[in-house]
Design an enzyme around this catalytic site. Structure first.
Site, PDB file in Angstrom:
ATOM      1  N   ASN A  24       0.811  -1.210   0.000  1.00  0.00           N
ATOM      2  CA  ASN A  24       0.000   0.000   0.000  1.00  0.00           C
ATOM      3  C   ASN A  24       0.846   1.262   0.000  1.00  0.00           C
ATOM      4  O   ASN A  24       0.596   2.202  -0.759  1.00  0.00           O
ATOM      5  CB  ASN A  24      -0.935   0.001   1.221  1.00  0.00           C
ATOM      6  CG  ASN A  24      -2.033  -1.030   1.119  1.00  0.00           C
ATOM      7  OD1 ASN A  24      -2.370  -1.493   0.039  1.00  0.00           O
ATOM      8  ND2 ASN A  24      -2.581  -1.422   2.261  1.00  0.00           N
ATOM      9  N   VAL A  44      13.427  19.997  -5.486  1.00  0.00           N
ATOM     10  CA  VAL A  44      14.759  19.471  -5.199  1.00  0.00           C
ATOM     11  C   VAL A  44      15.845  20.263  -5.913  1.00  0.00           C
ATOM     12  O   VAL A  44      16.911  20.525  -5.351  1.00  0.00           O
ATOM     13  CB  VAL A  44      14.833  17.980  -5.594  1.00  0.00           C
ATOM     14  CG1 VAL A  44      16.262  17.462  -5.546  1.00  0.00           C
ATOM     15  CG2 VAL A  44      13.928  17.151  -4.692  1.00  0.00           C
ATOM     16  N   VAL A 140       6.861   6.564  12.577  1.00  0.00           N
ATOM     17  CA  VAL A 140       6.026   6.857  13.739  1.00  0.00           C
ATOM     18  C   VAL A 140       4.864   7.742  13.321  1.00  0.00           C
ATOM     19  O   VAL A 140       5.064   8.843  12.827  1.00  0.00           O
ATOM     20  CB  VAL A 140       6.832   7.561  14.855  1.00  0.00           C
ATOM     21  CG1 VAL A 140       5.934   7.857  16.057  1.00  0.00           C
ATOM     22  CG2 VAL A 140       8.017   6.724  15.283  1.00  0.00           C
ATOM     23  N   ILE A 144       1.814  12.198  10.377  1.00  0.00           N
ATOM     24  CA  ILE A 144       1.972  13.212  11.422  1.00  0.00           C
ATOM     25  C   ILE A 144       3.456  13.552  11.588  1.00  0.00           C
ATOM     26  O   ILE A 144       4.266  12.681  11.879  1.00  0.00           O
ATOM     27  CB  ILE A 144       1.411  12.712  12.768  1.00  0.00           C
ATOM     28  CG1 ILE A 144      -0.054  12.306  12.617  1.00  0.00           C
ATOM     29  CG2 ILE A 144       1.556  13.779  13.841  1.00  0.00           C
ATOM     30  CD1 ILE A 144      -0.639  11.644  13.849  1.00  0.00           C
ATOM     31  N   GLY A 195     -10.978  -3.360   7.443  1.00  0.00           N
ATOM     32  CA  GLY A 195      -9.600  -3.226   7.005  1.00  0.00           C
ATOM     33  C   GLY A 195      -8.700  -2.463   7.957  1.00  0.00           C
ATOM     34  O   GLY A 195      -7.535  -2.203   7.644  1.00  0.00           O
ATOM     35  N   LYS A 213       7.260   2.106  18.322  1.00  0.00           N
ATOM     36  CA  LYS A 213       7.212   3.553  18.088  1.00  0.00           C
ATOM     37  C   LYS A 213       7.620   4.323  19.332  1.00  0.00           C
ATOM     38  O   LYS A 213       8.287   5.365  19.246  1.00  0.00           O
ATOM     39  CB  LYS A 213       5.808   3.939  17.639  1.00  0.00           C
ATOM     40  CG  LYS A 213       5.423   3.347  16.288  1.00  0.00           C
ATOM     41  CD  LYS A 213       3.949   3.529  15.981  1.00  0.00           C
ATOM     42  CE  LYS A 213       3.586   2.901  14.648  1.00  0.00           C
ATOM     43  NZ  LYS A 213       2.119   2.963  14.373  1.00  0.00           N
TER      44      LYS A 213
END
Length: 449
Positions: A24, A44, A140, A144, A195, A213
Protein backbone atom coordinates in the site's frame (compact mmCIF):
# COMPACT_ATOMS: atom_id res chain seq x y z
CA UNK A 1 15.21 26.21 -3.60
CA UNK A 2 18.29 28.35 -4.05
CA UNK A 3 21.93 27.53 -3.60
CA UNK A 4 24.87 25.97 -5.36
CA UNK A 5 24.70 22.29 -6.39
CA UNK A 6 27.43 20.10 -4.92
CA UNK A 7 29.14 16.84 -5.83
CA UNK A 8 28.88 17.33 -9.59
CA UNK A 9 25.11 17.65 -9.56
CA UNK A 10 23.42 20.11 -11.87
CA UNK A 11 19.81 20.79 -12.83
CA UNK A 12 19.94 18.10 -15.51
CA UNK A 13 21.67 15.32 -13.56
CA UNK A 14 18.97 13.05 -12.08
CA UNK A 15 18.84 11.80 -8.55
CA UNK A 16 18.04 8.11 -8.84
CA UNK A 17 15.60 6.46 -6.45
CA UNK A 18 15.10 2.76 -5.69
CA UNK A 19 11.92 1.67 -3.92
CA UNK A 20 11.97 -1.58 -1.97
CA UNK A 21 8.44 -2.96 -1.63
CA UNK A 22 5.22 -2.16 -3.44
CA UNK A 23 2.45 -2.73 -0.94
CA UNK A 24 0.00 0.00 0.00
CA UNK A 25 2.71 2.48 0.94
CA UNK A 26 5.14 1.56 -1.83
CA UNK A 27 2.42 1.81 -4.46
CA UNK A 28 1.58 5.35 -3.31
CA UNK A 29 5.25 6.36 -3.23
CA UNK A 30 5.75 5.12 -6.79
CA UNK A 31 2.58 6.87 -7.98
CA UNK A 32 3.61 10.21 -6.49
CA UNK A 33 7.14 9.92 -7.88
CA UNK A 34 5.73 9.40 -11.36
CA UNK A 35 2.70 11.71 -11.26
CA UNK A 36 4.43 14.65 -9.60
CA UNK A 37 7.85 14.45 -11.21
CA UNK A 38 7.81 18.12 -12.31
CA UNK A 39 6.91 19.38 -8.84
CA UNK A 40 9.55 17.21 -7.21
CA UNK A 41 12.18 18.46 -9.66
CA UNK A 42 11.30 22.06 -8.80
CA UNK A 43 11.48 21.39 -5.07
CA UNK A 44 14.76 19.47 -5.20
CA UNK A 45 16.58 21.34 -7.96
CA UNK A 46 17.18 18.28 -10.11
CA UNK A 47 15.07 15.48 -11.62
CA UNK A 48 14.07 12.75 -9.15
CA UNK A 49 13.92 9.60 -11.23
CA UNK A 50 12.56 6.19 -10.24
CA UNK A 51 15.24 3.65 -11.18
CA UNK A 52 13.44 0.51 -10.08
CA UNK A 53 11.09 -1.18 -7.64
CA UNK A 54 11.94 -4.40 -5.82
CA UNK A 55 8.94 -6.75 -5.59
CA UNK A 56 8.26 -10.40 -4.85
CA UNK A 57 6.57 -10.95 -8.19
CA UNK A 58 6.86 -9.01 -11.46
CA UNK A 59 3.14 -9.29 -12.21
CA UNK A 60 1.50 -6.23 -13.75
CA UNK A 61 1.65 -3.37 -11.25
CA UNK A 62 0.58 -0.52 -13.49
CA UNK A 63 4.12 0.68 -14.19
CA UNK A 64 6.60 -0.26 -16.95
CA UNK A 65 7.75 -3.85 -16.50
CA UNK A 66 11.40 -2.85 -16.84
CA UNK A 67 11.15 -0.96 -13.54
CA UNK A 68 10.28 -4.13 -11.62
CA UNK A 69 12.84 -6.53 -10.20
CA UNK A 70 12.85 -9.46 -7.80
CA UNK A 71 16.52 -8.82 -6.95
CA UNK A 72 16.61 -6.03 -4.34
CA UNK A 73 20.35 -6.47 -3.71
CA UNK A 74 21.16 -5.75 -7.35
CA UNK A 75 18.85 -2.73 -7.35
CA UNK A 76 20.40 -1.26 -4.19
CA UNK A 77 23.89 -1.77 -5.61
CA UNK A 78 23.27 0.03 -8.91
CA UNK A 79 25.50 3.03 -9.61
CA UNK A 80 22.55 5.14 -10.79
CA UNK A 81 20.69 4.79 -7.46
CA UNK A 82 21.34 7.62 -4.99
CA UNK A 83 18.44 7.22 -2.52
CA UNK A 84 16.87 3.96 -1.34
CA UNK A 85 13.29 3.95 -0.01
CA UNK A 86 12.52 0.89 2.14
CA UNK A 87 8.85 0.10 2.69
CA UNK A 88 9.02 -3.70 2.98
CA UNK A 89 8.74 -3.93 6.75
CA UNK A 90 10.16 -6.51 9.15
CA UNK A 91 13.77 -7.03 10.15
CA UNK A 92 15.31 -9.10 7.37
CA UNK A 93 16.03 -8.52 4.53
CA UNK A 94 15.45 -4.76 5.15
CA UNK A 95 18.29 -4.58 7.69
CA UNK A 96 20.78 -6.10 5.24
CA UNK A 97 19.59 -3.95 2.33
CA UNK A 98 19.61 -0.68 4.30
CA UNK A 99 23.10 -1.37 5.64
CA UNK A 100 24.32 -2.12 2.11
CA UNK A 101 22.86 1.15 0.86
CA UNK A 102 24.30 3.22 3.72
CA UNK A 103 27.71 1.58 3.48
CA UNK A 104 27.75 2.53 -0.20
CA UNK A 105 27.01 6.16 0.64
CA UNK A 106 23.41 6.06 -0.54
CA UNK A 107 20.78 7.88 1.49
CA UNK A 108 17.96 5.81 2.99
CA UNK A 109 14.34 6.63 3.74
CA UNK A 110 12.46 4.00 5.74
CA UNK A 111 9.08 3.55 7.41
CA UNK A 112 10.24 0.45 9.30
CA UNK A 113 9.50 1.04 13.01
CA UNK A 114 10.23 -2.59 14.01
CA UNK A 115 13.72 -2.38 12.53
CA UNK A 116 14.45 1.07 13.93
CA UNK A 117 13.25 0.16 17.42
CA UNK A 118 16.07 -2.37 17.74
CA UNK A 119 18.74 -1.34 15.23
CA UNK A 120 18.76 2.46 15.01
CA UNK A 121 22.23 2.53 16.55
CA UNK A 122 23.68 0.16 13.98
CA UNK A 123 22.03 1.97 11.07
CA UNK A 124 22.98 5.42 12.37
CA UNK A 125 26.60 4.33 12.76
CA UNK A 126 26.68 3.11 9.16
CA UNK A 127 25.19 6.41 7.97
CA UNK A 128 27.79 8.36 9.95
CA UNK A 129 30.71 6.36 8.57
CA UNK A 130 29.71 6.98 4.96
CA UNK A 131 28.28 10.49 5.53
CA UNK A 132 24.92 9.30 4.20
CA UNK A 133 21.41 10.28 5.32
CA UNK A 134 18.99 8.11 7.31
CA UNK A 135 15.42 9.46 7.42
CA UNK A 136 12.46 7.78 9.15
CA UNK A 137 9.63 10.26 9.70
CA UNK A 138 7.11 7.70 8.39
CA UNK A 139 8.09 5.13 11.04
CA UNK A 140 6.03 6.86 13.74
CA UNK A 141 2.43 8.04 13.32
CA UNK A 142 2.26 8.00 9.52
CA UNK A 143 1.71 11.45 8.05
CA UNK A 144 1.97 13.21 11.42
CA UNK A 145 5.24 15.18 11.55
CA UNK A 146 6.66 14.33 14.97
CA UNK A 147 10.10 12.81 14.31
CA UNK A 148 11.57 15.90 12.62
CA UNK A 149 10.27 18.33 15.29
CA UNK A 150 11.95 16.22 17.98
CA UNK A 151 15.22 16.06 16.04
CA UNK A 152 15.32 19.63 14.74
CA UNK A 153 12.65 22.03 15.99
CA UNK A 154 13.16 21.09 19.66
CA UNK A 155 16.89 20.45 19.42
CA UNK A 156 17.60 23.40 21.72
CA UNK A 157 14.86 22.59 24.23
CA UNK A 158 14.53 20.00 26.99
CA UNK A 159 11.75 17.51 26.34
CA UNK A 160 10.30 16.12 29.56
CA UNK A 161 7.46 13.96 28.33
CA UNK A 162 6.00 12.46 25.16
CA UNK A 163 2.63 10.74 25.32
CA UNK A 164 0.49 9.64 22.44
CA UNK A 165 -1.94 7.41 20.65
CA UNK A 166 0.30 5.86 18.00
CA UNK A 167 -1.68 2.83 16.80
CA UNK A 168 -4.77 3.38 14.69
CA UNK A 169 -6.15 -0.16 14.99
CA UNK A 170 -6.36 -0.12 18.77
CA UNK A 171 -7.69 3.41 18.83
CA UNK A 172 -10.45 2.42 16.41
CA UNK A 173 -11.38 -0.56 18.60
CA UNK A 174 -11.41 1.38 21.88
CA UNK A 175 -13.29 4.30 20.32
CA UNK A 176 -15.95 1.95 18.95
CA UNK A 177 -16.28 0.14 22.30
CA UNK A 178 -16.71 3.49 24.02
CA UNK A 179 -19.31 4.74 21.55
CA UNK A 180 -21.37 1.58 21.08
CA UNK A 181 -20.92 -0.43 24.29
CA UNK A 182 -19.89 -3.48 22.25
CA UNK A 183 -17.35 -5.93 23.65
CA UNK A 184 -13.77 -6.34 22.48
CA UNK A 185 -14.28 -9.43 20.28
CA UNK A 186 -17.17 -7.92 18.33
CA UNK A 187 -15.34 -4.64 17.79
CA UNK A 188 -12.14 -6.40 16.68
CA UNK A 189 -14.19 -8.37 14.15
CA UNK A 190 -15.66 -5.13 12.81
CA UNK A 191 -12.20 -3.54 12.62
CA UNK A 192 -10.99 -6.54 10.63
CA UNK A 193 -13.97 -6.35 8.27
CA UNK A 194 -13.31 -2.66 7.61
CA UNK A 195 -9.60 -3.23 7.00
CA UNK A 196 -8.36 -1.43 10.13
CA UNK A 197 -7.05 -4.67 11.66
CA UNK A 198 -4.82 -7.27 10.03
CA UNK A 199 -5.84 -10.91 9.74
CA UNK A 200 -3.37 -11.48 12.59
CA UNK A 201 -3.82 -8.37 14.76
CA UNK A 202 -1.36 -9.42 17.48
CA UNK A 203 1.25 -6.72 16.77
CA UNK A 204 -1.41 -4.04 17.13
CA UNK A 205 -3.73 -5.26 19.89
CA UNK A 206 -0.95 -6.57 22.14
CA UNK A 207 0.97 -3.31 21.91
CA UNK A 208 4.07 -4.43 19.99
CA UNK A 209 3.59 -1.85 17.24
CA UNK A 210 3.08 0.98 19.74
CA UNK A 211 6.08 -0.19 21.78
CA UNK A 212 8.38 0.01 18.76
CA UNK A 213 7.21 3.55 18.09
CA UNK A 214 7.59 4.48 21.76
CA UNK A 215 11.22 3.29 21.66
CA UNK A 216 11.92 5.55 18.68
CA UNK A 217 10.22 8.56 20.28
CA UNK A 218 12.05 8.09 23.58
CA UNK A 219 15.42 7.78 21.85
CA UNK A 220 14.85 11.06 20.05
CA UNK A 221 13.28 12.95 22.94
CA UNK A 222 15.79 12.06 25.64
CA UNK A 223 19.03 11.60 23.64
CA UNK A 224 19.23 8.08 25.03
CA UNK A 225 19.17 4.87 23.03
CA UNK A 226 15.97 2.97 23.83
CA UNK A 227 15.03 -0.34 22.22
CA UNK A 228 11.73 -2.18 22.07
CA UNK A 229 12.98 -4.50 24.83
CA UNK A 230 13.21 -1.49 27.17
CA UNK A 231 9.51 -0.67 26.74
CA UNK A 232 7.00 -2.06 29.23
CA UNK A 233 4.05 -3.29 27.17
CA UNK A 234 0.43 -4.27 27.71
CA UNK A 235 -2.20 -4.58 25.00
CA UNK A 236 -5.96 -4.07 24.90
CA UNK A 237 -7.19 -7.64 24.50
CA UNK A 238 -8.34 -7.82 28.13
CA UNK A 239 -10.27 -4.54 28.06
CA UNK A 240 -13.98 -5.18 28.57
CA UNK A 241 -17.17 -3.28 27.87
CA UNK A 242 -17.50 -2.95 31.63
CA UNK A 243 -14.11 -1.17 31.77
CA UNK A 244 -15.39 1.41 29.31
CA UNK A 245 -18.64 1.75 31.21
CA UNK A 246 -16.76 2.26 34.49
CA UNK A 247 -14.49 4.81 32.82
CA UNK A 248 -17.49 6.73 31.49
CA UNK A 249 -18.98 6.88 35.00
CA UNK A 250 -15.95 8.89 36.14
CA UNK A 251 -15.92 11.07 32.98
CA UNK A 252 -13.02 9.19 31.40
CA UNK A 253 -12.36 7.01 28.40
CA UNK A 254 -9.77 4.30 27.74
CA UNK A 255 -6.90 4.74 25.26
CA UNK A 256 -3.80 2.69 24.47
CA UNK A 257 -1.06 5.17 25.36
CA UNK A 258 2.62 5.26 24.55
CA UNK A 259 4.26 7.19 27.38
CA UNK A 260 7.89 8.33 27.40
CA UNK A 261 9.03 10.54 30.27
CA UNK A 262 11.83 11.53 32.55
CA UNK A 263 11.41 10.11 36.06
CA UNK A 264 13.53 10.61 39.20
CA UNK A 265 16.30 8.25 40.15
CA UNK A 266 14.56 7.56 43.46
CA UNK A 267 10.92 6.40 43.17
CA UNK A 268 8.46 8.94 44.55
CA UNK A 269 10.80 11.93 44.22
CA UNK A 270 10.22 14.80 41.73
CA UNK A 271 12.28 14.73 38.55
CA UNK A 272 15.21 17.17 38.82
CA UNK A 273 14.97 20.18 36.51
CA UNK A 274 18.73 20.21 35.90
CA UNK A 275 18.71 16.74 34.36
CA UNK A 276 20.77 15.18 37.12
CA UNK A 277 19.94 11.86 38.75
CA UNK A 278 17.04 10.94 36.51
CA UNK A 279 15.95 8.01 34.40
CA UNK A 280 13.74 7.37 31.40
CA UNK A 281 10.45 5.52 31.67
CA UNK A 282 8.94 4.14 28.49
CA UNK A 283 5.73 2.15 28.56
CA UNK A 284 2.66 1.21 26.53
CA UNK A 285 -0.63 0.25 28.14
CA UNK A 286 -4.36 0.96 28.10
CA UNK A 287 -5.18 3.77 30.53
CA UNK A 288 -8.08 5.91 31.63
CA UNK A 289 -7.80 9.55 30.64
CA UNK A 290 -10.27 12.33 31.46
CA UNK A 291 -12.63 13.24 28.64
CA UNK A 292 -11.38 16.82 28.84
CA UNK A 293 -7.82 15.68 27.98
CA UNK A 294 -6.81 16.47 24.35
CA UNK A 295 -6.07 12.80 23.61
CA UNK A 296 -9.56 11.73 24.71
CA UNK A 297 -11.03 13.40 21.61
CA UNK A 298 -8.83 11.40 19.21
CA UNK A 299 -11.22 8.86 17.77
CA UNK A 300 -11.34 6.20 15.08
CA UNK A 301 -8.05 5.26 13.44
CA UNK A 302 -6.46 8.66 14.02
CA UNK A 303 -3.25 9.19 15.99
CA UNK A 304 -1.98 12.04 18.14
CA UNK A 305 1.22 12.77 20.02
CA UNK A 306 1.63 15.34 22.80
CA UNK A 307 5.15 16.62 23.48
CA UNK A 308 5.86 18.53 26.68
CA UNK A 309 9.03 20.63 26.55
CA UNK A 310 10.52 22.99 29.10
CA UNK A 311 10.49 26.15 26.96
CA UNK A 312 8.00 25.30 24.22
CA UNK A 313 5.37 23.95 26.61
CA UNK A 314 2.79 21.46 25.38
CA UNK A 315 2.67 20.71 21.65
CA UNK A 316 0.15 18.37 20.03
CA UNK A 317 0.53 16.64 16.68
CA UNK A 318 -2.64 15.07 15.25
CA UNK A 319 -3.64 13.30 12.04
CA UNK A 320 -3.86 10.04 10.15
CA UNK A 321 -1.33 7.69 11.63
CA UNK A 322 -1.47 4.90 9.08
CA UNK A 323 -2.59 3.98 5.58
CA UNK A 324 -0.93 4.02 2.19
CA UNK A 325 -1.40 7.67 1.26
CA UNK A 326 -0.66 9.27 4.67
CA UNK A 327 2.47 7.19 5.21
CA UNK A 328 3.61 7.82 1.63
CA UNK A 329 3.30 11.55 2.32
CA UNK A 330 5.82 11.24 5.15
CA UNK A 331 8.10 9.07 3.00
CA UNK A 332 8.05 11.62 0.18
CA UNK A 333 8.84 14.42 2.61
CA UNK A 334 11.94 12.52 3.71
CA UNK A 335 12.80 11.67 0.13
CA UNK A 336 12.75 15.33 -0.88
CA UNK A 337 15.03 16.20 2.06
CA UNK A 338 17.45 13.40 1.15
CA UNK A 339 17.46 14.42 -2.52
CA UNK A 340 18.05 18.08 -1.64
CA UNK A 341 21.00 17.07 0.53
CA UNK A 342 22.45 15.09 -2.36
CA UNK A 343 22.01 18.07 -4.68
CA UNK A 344 23.32 20.77 -2.35
CA UNK A 345 25.78 18.74 -0.32
CA UNK A 346 23.98 18.85 3.03
CA UNK A 347 23.36 16.13 5.59
CA UNK A 348 20.56 15.07 7.87
CA UNK A 349 21.19 15.35 11.62
CA UNK A 350 22.88 12.26 12.98
CA UNK A 351 21.87 10.18 15.99
CA UNK A 352 22.09 11.99 19.33
CA UNK A 353 22.39 9.65 22.33
CA UNK A 354 24.86 11.60 24.42
CA UNK A 355 22.67 11.61 27.57
CA UNK A 356 22.79 7.82 28.10
CA UNK A 357 20.10 7.96 30.79
CA UNK A 358 19.28 4.65 32.50
CA UNK A 359 15.92 3.01 31.85
CA UNK A 360 13.56 2.93 34.82
CA UNK A 361 11.88 -0.44 35.44
CA UNK A 362 8.09 -0.40 35.43
CA UNK A 363 8.08 -1.24 39.15
CA UNK A 364 9.63 2.16 39.92
CA UNK A 365 7.28 4.13 37.67
CA UNK A 366 4.71 6.30 39.45
CA UNK A 367 1.16 6.83 38.18
CA UNK A 368 -2.42 6.74 39.45
CA UNK A 369 -4.62 3.64 39.42
CA UNK A 370 -8.28 2.75 39.03
CA UNK A 371 -8.94 -0.55 40.84
CA UNK A 372 -12.26 -2.36 40.44
CA UNK A 373 -13.13 -4.91 43.17
CA UNK A 374 -15.98 -7.29 43.88
CA UNK A 375 -16.39 -7.66 47.64
CA UNK A 376 -18.77 -9.14 50.18
CA UNK A 377 -21.54 -6.73 51.09
CA UNK A 378 -21.08 -6.55 54.85
CA UNK A 379 -19.85 -4.01 57.42
CA UNK A 380 -16.12 -3.45 57.79
CA UNK A 381 -15.08 -4.57 54.31
CA UNK A 382 -14.30 -1.07 53.06
CA UNK A 383 -12.18 -0.40 56.12
CA UNK A 384 -10.18 -3.60 55.57
CA UNK A 385 -9.66 -2.81 51.88
CA UNK A 386 -8.51 0.73 52.66
CA UNK A 387 -6.15 -0.66 55.30
CA UNK A 388 -4.51 -2.93 52.74
CA UNK A 389 -3.82 0.03 50.43
CA UNK A 390 -2.35 1.98 53.37
CA UNK A 391 -0.20 -0.95 54.45
CA UNK A 392 1.58 -0.88 51.09
CA UNK A 393 2.01 2.89 50.98
CA UNK A 394 -0.68 3.52 48.35
CA UNK A 395 -2.77 6.59 49.11
CA UNK A 396 -6.47 6.49 48.15
CA UNK A 397 -8.00 9.48 46.36
CA UNK A 398 -11.64 8.35 46.05
CA UNK A 399 -13.79 5.27 46.65
CA UNK A 400 -17.12 4.52 45.02
CA UNK A 401 -19.34 1.70 46.29
CA UNK A 402 -22.38 0.12 44.67
CA UNK A 403 -24.50 -2.98 45.13
CA UNK A 404 -24.07 -5.80 42.67
CA UNK A 405 -26.25 -8.86 43.28
CA UNK A 406 -25.30 -10.53 46.54
CA UNK A 407 -22.05 -8.60 46.77
CA UNK A 408 -20.85 -5.07 46.26
CA UNK A 409 -18.50 -3.34 43.87
CA UNK A 410 -15.76 -1.02 45.06
CA UNK A 411 -13.97 1.32 42.66
CA UNK A 412 -10.81 2.72 44.24
CA UNK A 413 -8.87 5.57 42.61
CA UNK A 414 -5.40 6.16 44.05
CA UNK A 415 -3.04 9.08 44.21
CA UNK A 416 0.31 8.62 42.47
CA UNK A 417 2.04 5.41 43.52
CA UNK A 418 4.83 3.31 42.08
CA UNK A 419 3.88 0.20 40.13
CA UNK A 420 5.56 -2.20 42.54
CA UNK A 421 3.54 -0.89 45.51
CA UNK A 422 0.28 -1.17 43.60
CA UNK A 423 1.15 -4.71 42.43
CA UNK A 424 1.81 -5.77 46.03
CA UNK A 425 -1.50 -4.20 47.09
CA UNK A 426 -3.48 -6.02 44.41
CA UNK A 427 -1.83 -9.33 45.29
CA UNK A 428 -2.78 -8.83 48.95
CA UNK A 429 -6.34 -7.85 48.06
CA UNK A 430 -6.76 -11.00 45.99
CA UNK A 431 -5.93 -13.06 49.10
CA UNK A 432 -8.48 -11.32 51.32
CA UNK A 433 -11.46 -13.46 52.32
CA UNK A 434 -13.88 -10.54 51.90
CA UNK A 435 -12.68 -9.74 48.35
CA UNK A 436 -14.44 -11.91 45.76
CA UNK A 437 -12.23 -10.75 42.89
CA UNK A 438 -10.06 -7.92 41.63
CA UNK A 439 -12.03 -7.32 38.46
CA UNK A 440 -9.64 -4.91 36.75
CA UNK A 441 -6.70 -2.59 37.35
CA UNK A 442 -6.28 0.30 34.96
CA UNK A 443 -3.85 3.15 35.18
CA UNK A 444 -5.16 6.71 35.23
CA UNK A 445 -3.18 9.23 33.18
CA UNK A 446 -3.64 12.86 32.22
CA UNK A 447 -4.64 14.23 35.62
CA UNK A 448 -2.93 16.96 37.61
CA UNK A 449 -3.04 15.11 40.95
Amino acid sequence: MTGVPQGGWGPDRPIGVAVLGMGNVGTEVVRILRDHADDLRARVGAPVVLRGVAVRSTRDRGIPAELLTTDPDELVGRDDVDVVVEVIGGIDPPRRLILAALNAGKSVVTANKALLADYTGELAAAAERSRADLYFEAAVAGAIPVVRPLIQSLAGDRVNRVVGIVNGTTNFILSAMDETGADYSATLAEATRLGYAEADPTADVEGYDAAAKAAILATLAFHTRVTAADVYREGISRITAEDLETASAVHCTVKLLAICERVPEAPGEPAPADGGKERVSVRVYPALIPRKHPLATVSGAFNAVVVEAEAAGRLMFYGQGAGGAPTASAVLGDLVMAARNKFYGGRAPGESVYAELPIAPIGDTPTRYHVNLQVEDRPGVLEKVAGEFAAHGVSISTVRQGGHGEGARLVVVTHHAVESALADTVAALAEMESVTSVTSVLRLEGTEE
